[in-house]
Write a protein that holds these residues in place. Sequence first.
Motif, short mmCIF file in Angstrom:
data_model
loop_
_atom_site.label_atom_id
_atom_site.label_comp_id
_atom_site.label_asym_id
_atom_site.label_seq_id
_atom_site.Cartn_x
_atom_site.Cartn_y
_atom_site.Cartn_z
N GLU A 75 59.06 53.34 46.61
CA GLU A 75 59.20 54.76 46.94
C GLU A 75 60.52 55.05 47.64
N ALA A 239 57.14 58.96 43.26
CA ALA A 239 56.82 59.73 44.46
C ALA A 239 58.07 59.96 45.31
N ALA A 242 60.18 62.62 43.51
CA ALA A 242 59.57 63.94 43.64
C ALA A 242 59.81 64.54 45.01
N ARG A 243 59.77 63.68 46.04
CA ARG A 243 60.00 64.14 47.40
C ARG A 243 61.39 64.75 47.55
N LEU A 246 61.86 68.11 45.44
CA LEU A 246 61.26 69.27 46.10
C LEU A 246 62.06 69.66 47.35
N ARG A 280 53.86 67.16 43.44
CA ARG A 280 54.35 66.04 44.26
C ARG A 280 53.18 65.32 44.91
N GLU A 281 52.21 66.08 45.42
CA GLU A 281 51.04 65.46 46.05
C GLU A 281 50.21 64.69 45.03
N SER A 284 51.96 61.36 44.53
CA SER A 284 51.73 60.47 45.68
C SER A 284 50.32 59.90 45.65
N LEU A 311 56.07 64.54 37.11
CA LEU A 311 57.47 64.35 37.49
C LEU A 311 58.40 65.13 36.56
N ILE A 314 58.27 68.75 37.76
CA ILE A 314 59.01 68.92 39.01
C ILE A 314 60.51 68.92 38.73
#
Length: 363
Positions: A75, A239, A242-243, A246, A280-281, A284, A311, A314
């Motif tokens: 990650e 993940a 994506a973090r 966003l 995103r959640e 994860s 993904l 996003i």
Amino acid sequence: MNLEPDDDQRLLRDALTRFLAQQLPFEKRRTMRDSTAQLALWRAADAAIGIGAAALPDSIGGFGGGRVAAMIVAEELGAALAITPYIDCHILTAQLLLALGESARAAAIARGEALIVTAIEEPATRGDIGAIAARATPADDGWTLAGRKIAVAFAAEADHIVVPARDAEDDLRLFLVPAASLAGRLHAYWTIDDMPAADLDLDGLWVDSAAEIGRGQDGEAALQAAVDAAIAALAAEAAGLARVLLDDTLLYAKQRKQFGATLSSFQALQHRMVDMLMLREAISAAAMLAALKPGDAQATAAAKATIGDALRKIGQEAVQLHGAMGMTEELRVGHYFKRATAIEQRLGTSDLHVGRYSAGMAS
């Protein structure tokens, strides 16, 4: 179930996050299309923190962190967009070698002394190891291979490459091939996400009988389990991507103005960014599920199917909400979107893994 990280896991994450922030700022990352520099950064991180051994068992010199440690490392590497052989060598290949009893080779990987990757993909496999069609024919105290492997990450930089091929009875056989014997057979290039990769021409390649490290149903099961471990790590990397996608989009929306107001003040755009947050959640959660349920093929298939769709959405939203700037070299978003696109296609598409999940439900 307690999902809070323990002290060791927090220390691992914090140390790697600090290292990458200092050693791999985005301006350095976007110009790093040099496998020597990429491997130097990886080796420096491994020497400083021991991340290559974090997930591997202590019986071979690892730290015994298992899939949760692999999730943490993958990650944070994803969040920094670091280009490393971590998943291909320290997860997929190390797990495969361990399952096949090649503990000395796996220990060399844990110590950072060996770079070994596995050549799975062929023009028709798309992540399905059951579709491997490369051939192995007995010849002169060894085997003659035929076929083609594609998109093997860090193949030109590896010491050895594990090559799966099928014999006349269609049994899978696994060969550990020295990189030196592949001279002239590697066709190196860069993928869209700046990963060094190569295609392998196997036609007429002779390998010694001692190069065979696995065969039959046991070998195929070991390879699938190793692929599933790599998929779990890919989910964690997703993940991290994506973090950042966003966070960058939210920051841009708060700063960019149109019609005298920030983009973040428009309700329609707020709804789209909330959708990004929910996706995103979901990524994860899928990564966590795959990490906490090793050996569960359905959990792994669900994770890969989830990250493939989520993904991509996003990334598309991040690029669109940035406008034309989203795909410029100067912004991170376009670079992360390219890596997201590569992850979607790696080790099986969403359709393949939805099929795997459904097959597990029916059995």
